[in-house]
Design a protein around this motif. Structure first.
Motif, PDB file in Angstrom:
ATOM      1  N   ARG A 157      30.116  43.911  48.894  1.00 46.57           N
ATOM      2  CA  ARG A 157      29.710  43.726  47.592  1.00 46.57           C
ATOM      3  C   ARG A 157      30.671  43.348  46.517  1.00 46.57           C
ATOM      4  NH1 ARG A 157      25.929  46.054  43.799  1.00 46.57           N
ATOM      5  NH2 ARG A 157      26.885  48.161  44.227  1.00 46.57           N
ATOM      6  N   VAL A 158      31.808  44.507  46.395  1.00 50.01           N
ATOM      7  CA  VAL A 158      32.692  44.509  45.707  1.00 50.01           C
ATOM      8  C   VAL A 158      33.725  43.376  45.994  1.00 50.01           C
ATOM      9  CG1 VAL A 158      34.670  45.603  44.762  1.00 50.01           C
ATOM     10  CG2 VAL A 158      32.409  46.735  44.916  1.00 50.01           C
ATOM     11  N   ILE A 196      46.233  49.279  41.496  1.00 43.54           N
ATOM     12  CA  ILE A 196      45.270  49.910  40.465  1.00 43.54           C
ATOM     13  C   ILE A 196      43.821  50.093  40.946  1.00 43.54           C
ATOM     14  CG2 ILE A 196      44.447  49.457  38.121  1.00 43.54           C
ATOM     15  CD1 ILE A 196      47.285  48.175  37.709  1.00 43.54           C
ATOM     16  N   LEU A 197      43.466  48.820  41.800  1.00 40.43           N
ATOM     17  CA  LEU A 197      42.193  48.747  42.308  1.00 40.43           C
ATOM     18  C   LEU A 197      41.832  50.113  43.274  1.00 40.43           C
ATOM     19  CD1 LEU A 197      41.490  44.913  42.826  1.00 40.43           C
ATOM     20  CD2 LEU A 197      40.169  46.530  41.519  1.00 40.43           C
ATOM     21  N   LYS A 198      42.951  50.316  44.102  1.00 42.11           N
ATOM     22  CA  LYS A 198      43.022  51.297  45.075  1.00 42.11           C
ATOM     23  C   LYS A 198      42.910  52.634  44.244  1.00 42.11           C
ATOM     24  CE  LYS A 198      45.535  51.216  48.631  1.00 42.11           C
ATOM     25  NZ  LYS A 198      47.001  51.025  49.183  1.00 42.11           N
ATOM     26  N   GLY A 199      43.770  52.635  43.394  1.00 37.56           N
ATOM     27  CA  GLY A 199      43.938  54.023  42.482  1.00 37.56           C
ATOM     28  C   GLY A 199      42.564  54.161  41.825  1.00 37.56           C
ATOM     29  N   ILE A 200      41.705  53.267  41.313  1.00 38.07           N
ATOM     30  CA  ILE A 200      40.416  53.602  40.613  1.00 38.07           C
ATOM     31  C   ILE A 200      39.355  53.624  41.550  1.00 38.07           C
ATOM     32  CG2 ILE A 200      41.056  52.852  38.411  1.00 38.07           C
ATOM     33  CD1 ILE A 200      39.318  50.267  38.976  1.00 38.07           C
ATOM     34  N   GLY A 201      39.537  53.711  42.986  1.00 41.00           N
ATOM     35  CA  GLY A 201      38.588  53.949  44.330  1.00 41.00           C
ATOM     36  C   GLY A 201      37.900  52.864  44.771  1.00 41.00           C
ATOM     37  N   VAL A 202      38.619  51.623  44.568  1.00 41.79           N
ATOM     38  CA  VAL A 202      38.159  50.558  45.002  1.00 41.79           C
ATOM     39  C   VAL A 202      38.753  50.714  46.742  1.00 41.79           C
ATOM     40  CG1 VAL A 202      38.128  48.059  45.419  1.00 41.79           C
ATOM     41  CG2 VAL A 202      37.919  48.998  43.435  1.00 41.79           C
ATOM     42  N   THR A 203      37.933  50.541  47.754  1.00 39.98           N
ATOM     43  CA  THR A 203      38.514  50.694  49.116  1.00 39.98           C
ATOM     44  C   THR A 203      39.184  49.656  49.282  1.00 39.98           C
ATOM     45  OG1 THR A 203      36.505  49.734  49.991  1.00 39.98           O
ATOM     46  CG2 THR A 203      36.489  52.016  50.017  1.00 39.98           C
ATOM     47  N   ASP A 263      28.896  48.349  50.253  1.00 40.54           N
ATOM     48  CA  ASP A 263      29.481  48.246  48.881  1.00 40.54           C
ATOM     49  C   ASP A 263      30.754  47.554  48.906  1.00 40.54           C
ATOM     50  OD1 ASP A 263      27.473  49.719  47.971  1.00 40.54           O
ATOM     51  OD2 ASP A 263      28.328  51.623  48.272  1.00 40.54           O
ATOM     52  N   SER A 264      31.610  47.546  50.039  1.00 39.73           N
ATOM     53  CA  SER A 264      32.987  46.915  50.026  1.00 39.73           C
ATOM     54  C   SER A 264      32.811  45.524  50.016  1.00 39.73           C
ATOM     55  CB  SER A 264      33.592  47.384  51.240  1.00 39.73           C
ATOM     56  OG  SER A 264      34.128  48.690  51.313  1.00 39.73           O
ATOM     57  N   PHE A 302      32.284  40.390  44.661  1.00 41.38           N
ATOM     58  CA  PHE A 302      32.428  40.333  43.189  1.00 41.38           C
ATOM     59  C   PHE A 302      33.964  39.862  42.814  1.00 41.38           C
ATOM     60  CE2 PHE A 302      33.336  42.442  39.543  1.00 41.38           C
ATOM     61  CZ  PHE A 302      32.448  42.288  38.420  1.00 41.38           C
ATOM     62  N   LEU A 303      34.950  40.555  43.506  1.00 43.93           N
ATOM     63  CA  LEU A 303      36.290  40.156  42.998  1.00 43.93           C
ATOM     64  C   LEU A 303      36.874  38.935  43.399  1.00 43.93           C
ATOM     65  CD1 LEU A 303      38.009  43.725  44.138  1.00 43.93           C
ATOM     66  CD2 LEU A 303      37.453  42.784  41.812  1.00 43.93           C
ATOM     67  N   ALA A 352      37.419  46.560  50.744  1.00 39.11           N
ATOM     68  CA  ALA A 352      36.836  45.796  49.747  1.00 39.11           C
ATOM     69  C   ALA A 352      37.751  44.592  49.321  1.00 39.11           C
ATOM     70  CB  ALA A 352      36.251  46.606  48.644  1.00 39.11           C
TER      71      ALA A 352
END
Lengths: 415, 225
Positions: A5-6, A318-325, A2-3, A9-10, A328
């Protein structure tokens, strides 16, 4: 997974929607870095490669036979040449008679007690003009006058470096030169105790010292002057058909037993180890310059990614805050670095193989002692591209890691 | 209703020695599932700091935070990130949208991180954006949206993955009063559907929309209402 993939994506969207000028600037820097890695080394190696190629094309042919150090000439020369001609790989052969001698100019005008004529010790070379042209194209190197013809007597060709008029401006190649000499002038040649007057028929230009420092006359005339009646020559230059192997022909001649009569070598071997040493030296120099280029490139990528990450620190938080590892986000930066390196190296490859290589093949660089080529073997070039990409990945990862590892809340609040 | 947030003797201090400054002083509170709680107080009172501890964006100096039965102190950094991804939603004061992502993509990021396919993530993101009346603005970048629209995208992002708790830090601070009312109306609707919400605000009018107001002053809770 998932990391990854994201991260993809980013990265894709950051590249697509970031400033086009920033992207172009980074790619431009990467392309220049790649060219620095490949072209500087290619020119340095090409400098010696050009000299080596000129030696082969203008002097030695692909296979070169010379008299043994213990002999004055190549014994059984006719037999050697006859055998060599029977090889299917051999396209042309030129046998040369060589005798040390002296060429003089101004011997009629220098009559005072303190005046002496210009006099240079040279190698007098007797050639069959047709054979020599088939092997080295000596006639194509005339910068003035005409080529010799078979049976023609009383004429010589002079190497450019012997004539004052043609050495002016090209540096102190020869300290002693013949003054006031040009096509049509008369020179006196002293060889093997015999003296004769000759008319200069042409001037030969070559960056190969062995060619531009010699005096050429028709072989029959030189043989008569030096009293050689057995037709044994001192050098045999062999031109091969395109694609033929020089080592194969050399080995064939050795196998025929001619090693006992002459030094049988490929052109490269006949140039000695000096050129190899220079080539290795230049290759090392190219690697040093390339290494510096790599360091500059890695610092550039580091700075670019670091500034990018610092200016986006809040968003990283913010990305880390909303759960993006963290992984990723790191992957997104590494993928961006790979993108810059791939596009930069790709453009560099296009520039090298579609623009620079064809250009330098058609317009060699005019170095004093060679016409420099651009030597860019595909395997070496691809290796450099791989090194650039690998270094870029590392240089992209570390600054991203530095920023991403900071406290999430501190990043969000910008403190 | 079961307790979903349990803070026990939480202390948060910055600096060390004589320079140490204690922002939260031994705070304990409980919030039930489905509650809409407003944390209020003057600027510098410690209300945002309290929310950061409750929402796992920061670690308290002392004390225990228990979220949905999970002891937050025991979680490593990666585990806290995963916990936030699956259980918490955030609405920040300044919207905090990724500038290079469209509204749809911004909302889809946490869903993709959860392992959902791009198609499913985009479908759920579209539903979330539709719920905040932004179905027509899916492909717009944040720079092409007004402040109110950006905050609604932020709300959509915070609820798209179905978090157990929604944290909002001064969500109306940068909005005009009309837009602020719209945003708080969305919070009210979400809470009516059972969403637990913890909102920090310094505006009394907006705090009154919550079920309960916790007032913080000088690092202490001075009232529960």
């Amino acid at each position: 997974m998932d990391s990854l993939r994201v991260g993809w994506f980013l990265a894709l969207r950051q590249i697509k929607r970031s400033s086009i000028w920033t992207t172009l600037l980074i790619i431009f820097i990467m392309t220049l870095t790649f060219l620095n890695l490949v072209v500087v080394g290619g020119i340095l190696v090409g400098l010696t490669a050009g000299a080596s190629l000129a030696y082969e094309r203008q002097y030695s042919g692909e296979v070169f036979l010379r008299n043994l150090m213990t002999k004055e000439y190549i014994e059984q020369s006719e037999n050697v040449m006859r055998t060599a001609r029977s090889f299917p790989e051999v396209a042309a052969i030129s046998g040369r008679y060589i005798q040390g001698g002296k060429v003089e100019a101004n011997y009629k005008t220098a009559v005072g007690p303190k005046q002496s004529p210009d006099s240079i010790g040279v190698q007098i070379v007797g050639i069959d003009p047709v054979s020599e042209n088939a092997v080295t194209g000596i006639g194509e190197r005339l910068i003035s006058g005409e080529d010799l013809k078979i049976g023609e007597e009383g004429y010589v060709l002079l190497g450019k470096n012997l004539v004052e008029k043609y050495t002016v401006g090209s540096g102190p190649i020869s300290v002693v030169v013949l003054h006031g000499i040009d096509v049509g002038s008369r020179v006196r040649i002293n060889v093997a105790g015999r003296e004769g007057e000759f008319t200069v028929k042409g001037i030969i230009k070559s960056k190969v010292g062995d060619v531009s420092m010699r005096v050429y006359m028709v072989d029959a005339e030189l043989r008569r002057m030096i009293g050689r009646s057995d037709k044994n020559v001192d050098e045999i230059a062999i031109r091969l058909v395109p694609g033929a192997s020089a080592t194969q022909v050399r080995d064939g001649l050795k196998a025929a037993g001619f090693e006992s009569l002459a030094r049988v070598e490929t052109s490269r071997e006949s140039q000695g180890t000096f050129l190899d040493d220079i080539e290795k030296t230049f290759a090392m120099l190219a690697n040093v310059i390339g290494g510096i280029g790599i360091i500059v490139a890695s610092i550039t990528v580091f700075i670019v990614i670091f500034i990018n990450a610092v200016t986006r620190r809040k968003y990283i938080g913010i990305l880390k805050g909303i759960g993006v590892t963290a992984s990723a986000i790191e992957i997104s930066y590494v993928l961006q670095s790979i993108f810059y390196a791939l596009i930069g190296a790709g453009l560099g490859l296009i520039v090298v193989y579609a623009v620079l290589k064809p250009y330098f093949d058609g317009h060699p660089i005019n170095f004093p002692f060679s016409d420099g080529l651009l030597v860019v073997p595909i395997d070496g070039t691809m290796l450099r591209a791989a090194v650039l990409i690998a270094v870029t990945i590392v240089a992209g990862y570390f600054p991203a890691r530095m920023i991403i590892s900071k406290n999430t809340l501190d990043s969000i609040l910008g403190r | 209703m079961p307790i979903i947030i349990d803070a026990i003797n939480v202390v948060k201090a910055y600096g060390e020695g004589e320079l140490q400054h204690t922002v939260l002083k031994n705070i304990s509170l409980q919030i039930e599932e489905g509650e809409f709680v407003a944390i209020m107080g003057r600027s510098g009172a410690g209300k945002s700091t309290l929310m950061y501890q409750l929402s796992l964006l920061d670690r308290p100096t002392e004390g225990e935070i228990i979220l949905d039965g999970v002891y937050a102190n025991t979680l490593e950094e990666d585990e806290r990130t995963r916990f936030r991804l699956h259980n918490l939603g955030y609405v920040f004061q300044d919207y905090a949208l990724m500038p290079e992502l469209t509204a749809l993509e911004n909302v889809a990021v946490p869903l993709l991180m959860q392992g959902k396919s791009k198609k499913e993530a985009y479908e759920k993101a579209t539903v979330a954006l539709d719920s905040v009346s932004l179905a027509e603005r899916l492909m717009n970048l944040p720079s092409q949206l007004s402040g109110g629209e950006q905050q609604r995208v932020s709300i959509a992002r915070s609820i798209a993955h179905g978090p157990k708790i929604l944290f909002a830090d001064e969500p109306t601070a940068n909005l005009d009063s009309e837009t602020s009312r719209q945003v708080l109306g969305i919070f009210r609707e979400l809470n009516d559907k059972g969403q637990t919400i913890v909102m920090v605000t310094h505006e009394k009018e907006f705090g009154l929309l919550a079920d309960r107001i916790i007032t913080v002053q000088d690092g202490n809770i001075v009232s529960y209402r």
